[in-house]
Design a protein around this motif. Structure first.
Motif, PDB file in Angstrom:
ATOM      1  N   VAL A 100       0.819  -1.112  -0.036  1.00 12.81           N
ATOM      2  CA  VAL A 100       0.224   0.032   0.058  1.00 12.81           C
ATOM      3  C   VAL A 100       0.917   1.217   0.135  1.00 12.81           C
ATOM      4  O   VAL A 100       1.733   1.447   1.022  1.00 12.81           O
ATOM      5  CB  VAL A 100      -0.970   0.074   1.312  1.00 12.81           C
ATOM      6  N   ARG A 101       0.747   1.849  -1.056  1.00 13.23           N
ATOM      7  CA  ARG A 101       1.546   3.021  -1.331  1.00 13.23           C
ATOM      8  C   ARG A 101       1.298   4.142  -0.054  1.00 13.23           C
ATOM      9  O   ARG A 101       0.408   4.615  -0.060  1.00 13.23           O
ATOM     10  CB  ARG A 101       1.545   3.860  -2.442  1.00 13.23           C
ATOM     11  N   ILE A 102       2.554   4.808   0.484  1.00 15.10           N
ATOM     12  CA  ILE A 102       2.350   5.924   1.248  1.00 15.10           C
ATOM     13  C   ILE A 102       2.455   7.218   0.626  1.00 15.10           C
ATOM     14  O   ILE A 102       1.789   8.282   0.599  1.00 15.10           O
ATOM     15  CB  ILE A 102       3.307   5.667   2.738  1.00 15.10           C
ATOM     16  N   GLY A 103       3.497   7.275   0.091  1.00 15.30           N
ATOM     17  CA  GLY A 103       4.036   8.444  -0.795  1.00 15.30           C
ATOM     18  C   GLY A 103       5.487   8.855  -0.827  1.00 15.30           C
ATOM     19  O   GLY A 103       6.346   7.582  -0.612  1.00 15.30           O
ATOM     20  N   LYS A 104       5.881   9.674  -1.376  1.00 19.62           N
ATOM     21  CA  LYS A 104       7.246   9.987  -1.755  1.00 19.62           C
ATOM     22  C   LYS A 104       7.818  10.905  -0.783  1.00 19.62           C
ATOM     23  O   LYS A 104       7.443  11.713  -0.204  1.00 19.62           O
ATOM     24  CB  LYS A 104       7.158  10.604  -3.204  1.00 19.62           C
ATOM     25  N   PHE A 105       9.216  10.598  -0.314  1.00 16.62           N
ATOM     26  CA  PHE A 105       9.732  11.364   0.492  1.00 16.62           C
ATOM     27  C   PHE A 105      10.275  12.832  -0.016  1.00 16.62           C
ATOM     28  O   PHE A 105      10.684  12.841  -1.137  1.00 16.62           O
ATOM     29  CB  PHE A 105      11.416  10.657   1.016  1.00 16.62           C
ATOM     30  N   ASN A 106      10.118  13.854   0.543  1.00 18.03           N
ATOM     31  CA  ASN A 106      10.378  15.330   0.118  1.00 18.03           C
ATOM     32  C   ASN A 106      11.699  15.291   0.892  1.00 18.03           C
ATOM     33  O   ASN A 106      11.959  15.539   2.109  1.00 18.03           O
ATOM     34  CB  ASN A 106       9.239  16.179   0.867  1.00 18.03           C
ATOM     35  N   ASN A 107      12.647  15.856   0.053  1.00 18.19           N
ATOM     36  CA  ASN A 107      14.052  16.248   0.525  1.00 18.19           C
ATOM     37  C   ASN A 107      13.968  17.889   1.176  1.00 18.19           C
ATOM     38  O   ASN A 107      13.602  18.710   0.389  1.00 18.19           O
ATOM     39  CB  ASN A 107      15.174  16.189  -0.652  1.00 18.19           C
ATOM     40  N   ILE A 108      14.633  18.042   2.096  1.00 18.96           N
ATOM     41  CA  ILE A 108      15.041  19.274   2.681  1.00 18.96           C
ATOM     42  C   ILE A 108      16.385  19.468   2.749  1.00 18.96           C
ATOM     43  O   ILE A 108      16.980  20.504   2.256  1.00 18.96           O
ATOM     44  CB  ILE A 108      14.356  19.389   3.918  1.00 18.96           C
ATOM     45  N   ALA A 118       3.714   0.439   2.908  1.00 23.57           N
ATOM     46  CA  ALA A 118       2.900  -0.214   3.870  1.00 23.57           C
ATOM     47  C   ALA A 118       3.050  -1.659   3.510  1.00 23.57           C
ATOM     48  O   ALA A 118       2.329  -1.845   2.471  1.00 23.57           O
ATOM     49  CB  ALA A 118       1.884   0.132   4.454  1.00 23.57           C
ATOM     50  N   LEU A 119       3.962  -2.641   4.078  1.00 19.71           N
ATOM     51  CA  LEU A 119       3.656  -4.151   3.958  1.00 19.71           C
ATOM     52  C   LEU A 119       2.643  -4.660   4.606  1.00 19.71           C
ATOM     53  O   LEU A 119       2.017  -5.653   4.023  1.00 19.71           O
ATOM     54  CB  LEU A 119       4.868  -4.651   3.954  1.00 19.71           C
ATOM     55  N   ASP A 120       2.387  -4.212   5.838  1.00 27.12           N
ATOM     56  CA  ASP A 120       1.468  -4.788   6.622  1.00 27.12           C
ATOM     57  C   ASP A 120       1.355  -3.732   7.953  1.00 27.12           C
ATOM     58  O   ASP A 120       1.811  -2.598   8.001  1.00 27.12           O
ATOM     59  CB  ASP A 120       1.933  -6.266   7.250  1.00 27.12           C
ATOM     60  N   SER A 121       0.686  -3.970   8.968  1.00 26.44           N
ATOM     61  CA  SER A 121       0.255  -3.266  10.036  1.00 26.44           C
ATOM     62  C   SER A 121       1.634  -2.855  11.083  1.00 26.44           C
ATOM     63  O   SER A 121       1.744  -1.823  11.649  1.00 26.44           O
ATOM     64  CB  SER A 121      -0.565  -3.737  11.036  1.00 26.44           C
ATOM     65  N   LYS A 122       2.616  -3.483  10.709  1.00 24.89           N
ATOM     66  CA  LYS A 122       3.816  -3.258  11.525  1.00 24.89           C
ATOM     67  C   LYS A 122       5.165  -3.016  10.557  1.00 24.89           C
ATOM     68  O   LYS A 122       6.164  -2.728  11.186  1.00 24.89           O
ATOM     69  CB  LYS A 122       4.249  -4.314  12.331  1.00 24.89           C
TER      70      LYS A 122
END
Length: 223
Positions: A100-108, A118-122
């Protein structure tokens, strides 16, 4: 007084409900896997969104919530919405090899990059992680509220070693080398925390109290 305010609060509530119900409607059979078309009042996530929309004084946030509610409507006449099933097994995603895709890291700072899933709940997988390795006291820090800061309440040690840490622990495994995007990292949550509780994950430098880069979880993220 509180009794005088109640009719106003109720009116605001119904204005939000009516606004949410006016717009496009998702077909009942188009609810996502793990969702079912149920009465809005019986869906805790929808009730929570309505409460947020009612309490916020920010018109932009209120409109965003209303737009999200509209996307969940599956039967306008009966006021039914697509609601995540409480007993939908998270393990099903893992067993089928789904992510389940969470998103892309934003570089600072320091060339932070990668895609979080997410692979599973943990378990969180970071694909193609990049970092120049220049931070002196750097680790993955996550939070269940707010934005990336030292108030993050979930330390995600990498590599995972079965131990749990707090922000002040001096033996947290630090990210001491660079990554060029050719490696994927696996982060494991500590006992008592699940992926769907998180709001953000940061590559955090404790010495300088700074966020090098982060990924925000989508609103109403679920597995």
């Amino acid at each position: 007084t509180q009794s005088e305010d109640r009719p106003i609060m109720q009116l605001n509530h119904w204005i939000i409900v009516v606004a949410a119900w006016c717009g496009s409607v998702r077909a009942q059979d188009s609810c996502l896997r793990g969702e079912e078309c149920v009465s809005a009042r019986s869906c805790p996530a929808i009730v929570k969104q309505l409460d947020r929309a009612r309490s916020t004084s920010d018109p932009v946030e209120k409109q965003e919530i209303i737009n999200e509610l509209r996307e969940k409507v599956c039967n306008k006449r009966d006021r039914r919405v697509c609601c995540a099933q409480e007993n939908s097994p998270l393990e099903e995603n893992t067993n089928k090899g789904e992510e389940v895709r969470i998103g892309k890291f934003n570089n600072i700072f320091h060339d932070i990059g990668g895609q979080a899933f997410a692979l599973d709940s943990k378990t969180v997988l970071i694909k193609g992680f990049t970092y120049d390795g220049e931070g002196p006291d750097t680790f993955f820090l996550a939070g269940t509220s707010g934005r990336p800061s030292s108030n993050g309440d979930v330390v995600l040690p990498w590599p995972a070693n079965g131990k749990e840490y707090t922000y002040d622990s001096r033996d947290i495994p630090l990210i001491k080398r660079s990554f060029d995007g050719s490696e994927d990292l696996v982060l494991t949550l500590p006992e008592g925390k699940t992926v769907d509780q998180l709001k953000w994950i940061s590559v955090w430098c404790r010495d300088f109290d700074v966020n090098f880069g982060h990924v925000n979880f989508p609103r109403n993220f679920s597995l």
